[in-house]
Design a protein around this motif. Sequence first.
Motif, PDB file in Angstrom:
ATOM      1  N   GLY A   6       0.804  -1.203   0.000  1.00 45.96           N
ATOM      2  CA  GLY A   6       0.000   0.000   0.000  1.00 45.96           C
ATOM      3  C   GLY A   6       0.837   1.252   0.000  1.00 45.96           C
ATOM      4  N   THR A   7       0.154   2.352  -0.097  1.00 43.19           N
ATOM      5  CA  THR A   7       0.781   3.652   0.031  1.00 43.19           C
ATOM      6  C   THR A   7      -0.281   4.633   0.511  1.00 43.19           C
ATOM      7  OG1 THR A   7       2.243   5.258  -1.034  1.00 43.19           O
ATOM      8  CG2 THR A   7       0.363   4.490  -2.317  1.00 43.19           C
ATOM      9  N   ILE A   8       0.160   5.747   1.023  1.00 49.45           N
ATOM     10  CA  ILE A   8      -0.778   6.765   1.472  1.00 49.45           C
ATOM     11  C   ILE A   8      -0.483   8.086   0.767  1.00 49.45           C
ATOM     12  CG2 ILE A   8      -1.091   5.688   3.725  1.00 49.45           C
ATOM     13  CD1 ILE A   8       0.628   8.014   4.905  1.00 49.45           C
ATOM     14  N   VAL A   9      -1.508   8.882   0.644  1.00 51.16           N
ATOM     15  CA  VAL A   9      -1.368  10.252   0.157  1.00 51.16           C
ATOM     16  C   VAL A   9      -1.951  11.143   1.244  1.00 51.16           C
ATOM     17  CG1 VAL A   9      -2.046  11.917  -1.597  1.00 51.16           C
ATOM     18  CG2 VAL A   9      -1.509   9.561  -2.253  1.00 51.16           C
ATOM     19  N   VAL A  10      -1.147  12.084   1.714  1.00 48.43           N
ATOM     20  CA  VAL A  10      -1.560  12.977   2.794  1.00 48.43           C
ATOM     21  C   VAL A  10      -1.875  14.349   2.213  1.00 48.43           C
ATOM     22  CG1 VAL A  10      -0.853  14.077   4.957  1.00 48.43           C
ATOM     23  CG2 VAL A  10      -0.098  11.742   4.450  1.00 48.43           C
ATOM     24  N   ASN A  11      -3.032  14.878   2.566  1.00 50.28           N
ATOM     25  CA  ASN A  11      -3.370  16.251   2.206  1.00 50.28           C
ATOM     26  C   ASN A  11      -2.617  17.142   3.192  1.00 50.28           C
ATOM     27  OD1 ASN A  11      -4.511  18.825   2.014  1.00 50.28           O
ATOM     28  ND2 ASN A  11      -6.484  17.989   1.362  1.00 50.28           N
ATOM     29  N   VAL A  12      -1.450  17.573   2.794  1.00 51.97           N
ATOM     30  CA  VAL A  12      -0.527  18.305   3.663  1.00 51.97           C
ATOM     31  C   VAL A  12      -1.158  19.583   4.199  1.00 51.97           C
ATOM     32  CG1 VAL A  12       1.687  19.524   3.700  1.00 51.97           C
ATOM     33  CG2 VAL A  12       1.499  17.320   2.540  1.00 51.97           C
ATOM     34  N   ASP A  13      -1.938  20.263   3.391  1.00 53.68           N
ATOM     35  CA  ASP A  13      -2.530  21.526   3.823  1.00 53.68           C
ATOM     36  C   ASP A  13      -3.552  21.354   4.944  1.00 53.68           C
ATOM     37  OD1 ASP A  13      -1.037  22.963   1.957  1.00 53.68           O
ATOM     38  OD2 ASP A  13      -2.553  22.681   0.395  1.00 53.68           O
ATOM     39  N   ARG A  14      -4.221  20.206   4.996  1.00 55.04           N
ATOM     40  CA  ARG A  14      -5.239  19.957   6.033  1.00 55.04           C
ATOM     41  C   ARG A  14      -4.679  19.286   7.282  1.00 55.04           C
ATOM     42  NH1 ARG A  14     -10.267  17.072   3.514  1.00 55.04           N
ATOM     43  NH2 ARG A  14     -10.775  17.052   5.701  1.00 55.04           N
ATOM     44  N   CYS A  15      -3.529  18.655   7.191  1.00 55.98           N
ATOM     45  CA  CYS A  15      -2.965  17.891   8.308  1.00 55.98           C
ATOM     46  C   CYS A  15      -2.594  18.822   9.462  1.00 55.98           C
ATOM     47  CB  CYS A  15      -1.741  17.117   7.841  1.00 55.98           C
ATOM     48  SG  CYS A  15      -0.988  16.092   9.124  1.00 55.98           S
ATOM     49  N   LYS A  16      -3.032  18.446  10.679  1.00 58.92           N
ATOM     50  CA  LYS A  16      -2.736  19.232  11.879  1.00 58.92           C
ATOM     51  C   LYS A  16      -1.621  18.615  12.724  1.00 58.92           C
ATOM     52  CE  LYS A  16      -7.434  20.924  12.310  1.00 58.92           C
ATOM     53  NZ  LYS A  16      -8.667  20.773  13.095  1.00 58.92           N
ATOM     54  N   GLY A  17      -1.025  17.538  12.246  1.00 56.43           N
ATOM     55  CA  GLY A  17       0.066  16.911  12.978  1.00 56.43           C
ATOM     56  C   GLY A  17      -0.354  16.330  14.310  1.00 56.43           C
ATOM     57  N   CYS A  18      -1.546  15.762  14.372  1.00 54.08           N
ATOM     58  CA  CYS A  18      -2.071  15.246  15.647  1.00 54.08           C
ATOM     59  C   CYS A  18      -1.368  13.973  16.096  1.00 54.08           C
ATOM     60  CB  CYS A  18      -3.572  15.019  15.553  1.00 54.08           C
ATOM     61  SG  CYS A  18      -4.052  13.660  14.455  1.00 54.08           S
ATOM     62  N   ASP A  19      -0.676  13.275  15.197  1.00 54.80           N
ATOM     63  CA  ASP A  19       0.104  12.081  15.518  1.00 54.80           C
ATOM     64  C   ASP A  19      -0.738  10.806  15.657  1.00 54.80           C
ATOM     65  OD1 ASP A  19       2.804  11.210  15.857  1.00 54.80           O
ATOM     66  OD2 ASP A  19       2.455  10.972  18.003  1.00 54.80           O
ATOM     67  N   LEU A  20      -2.050  10.888  15.487  1.00 56.93           N
ATOM     68  CA  LEU A  20      -2.888   9.697  15.636  1.00 56.93           C
ATOM     69  C   LEU A  20      -2.567   8.635  14.592  1.00 56.93           C
ATOM     70  CD1 LEU A  20      -6.348  11.301  16.468  1.00 56.93           C
ATOM     71  CD2 LEU A  20      -4.812  10.090  18.024  1.00 56.93           C
ATOM     72  N   CYS A  21      -2.263   9.052  13.376  1.00 50.02           N
ATOM     73  CA  CYS A  21      -1.931   8.090  12.318  1.00 50.02           C
ATOM     74  C   CYS A  21      -0.611   7.379  12.614  1.00 50.02           C
ATOM     75  CB  CYS A  21      -1.868   8.775  10.966  1.00 50.02           C
ATOM     76  SG  CYS A  21      -0.693  10.140  10.859  1.00 50.02           S
ATOM     77  N   VAL A  22       0.327   8.104  13.178  1.00 47.66           N
ATOM     78  CA  VAL A  22       1.628   7.524  13.532  1.00 47.66           C
ATOM     79  C   VAL A  22       1.434   6.424  14.568  1.00 47.66           C
ATOM     80  CG1 VAL A  22       3.892   7.995  14.533  1.00 47.66           C
ATOM     81  CG2 VAL A  22       2.850   9.666  12.997  1.00 47.66           C
ATOM     82  N   VAL A  23       0.629   6.687  15.565  1.00 45.62           N
ATOM     83  CA  VAL A  23       0.370   5.717  16.631  1.00 45.62           C
ATOM     84  C   VAL A  23      -0.418   4.519  16.105  1.00 45.62           C
ATOM     85  CG1 VAL A  23      -0.816   5.391  18.845  1.00 45.62           C
ATOM     86  CG2 VAL A  23       0.477   7.483  18.424  1.00 45.62           C
ATOM     87  N   ALA A  24      -1.360   4.759  15.193  1.00 41.45           N
ATOM     88  CA  ALA A  24      -2.228   3.689  14.685  1.00 41.45           C
ATOM     89  C   ALA A  24      -1.542   2.752  13.703  1.00 41.45           C
ATOM     90  CB  ALA A  24      -3.458   4.296  14.015  1.00 41.45           C
ATOM     91  N   CYS A  25      -0.461   3.172  13.074  1.00 41.33           N
ATOM     92  CA  CYS A  25       0.180   2.375  12.035  1.00 41.33           C
ATOM     93  C   CYS A  25       0.839   1.122  12.612  1.00 41.33           C
ATOM     94  CB  CYS A  25       1.225   3.218  11.304  1.00 41.33           C
ATOM     95  SG  CYS A  25       2.053   2.302   9.986  1.00 41.33           S
ATOM     96  N   PRO A  26       0.374  -0.069  12.219  1.00 39.28           N
ATOM     97  CA  PRO A  26       0.942  -1.304  12.768  1.00 39.28           C
ATOM     98  C   PRO A  26       2.349  -1.613  12.261  1.00 39.28           C
ATOM     99  CG  PRO A  26      -0.670  -1.839  11.099  1.00 39.28           C
ATOM    100  CD  PRO A  26      -0.729  -0.343  11.287  1.00 39.28           C
TER     101      PRO A  26
END
Length: 75
Positions: A6-26
């Motif tokens: 897989g791969t992800i595409v991040v909408n950089v302009d909308r991202c608030k850097g909350c870190d939830l995705c970092v923690v959730a990534c297995p």
Amino acid sequence: MAKTRGTIVVNVDRCKGCDLCVVACPTHVIELHPEDVNDKGYHYARLKNFTDCIGCTACGTVCPDGCISVYRWKD
């Protein structure tokens, strides 16, 4: 047997850097950009290791602002 990648595409302009995705990534392949910030001043999420993403959608599911799109394919 085919391996799912897989791969992800991040909408950089909308991202608030909350870190939830970092923690959730297995597979621990997402990080907040250590230096760059978006126009709002936030360190945004990025894929740090392209080869190990499995496209599980955990990051996109937990993102409160819907900034992450996940794409999957089989090798």
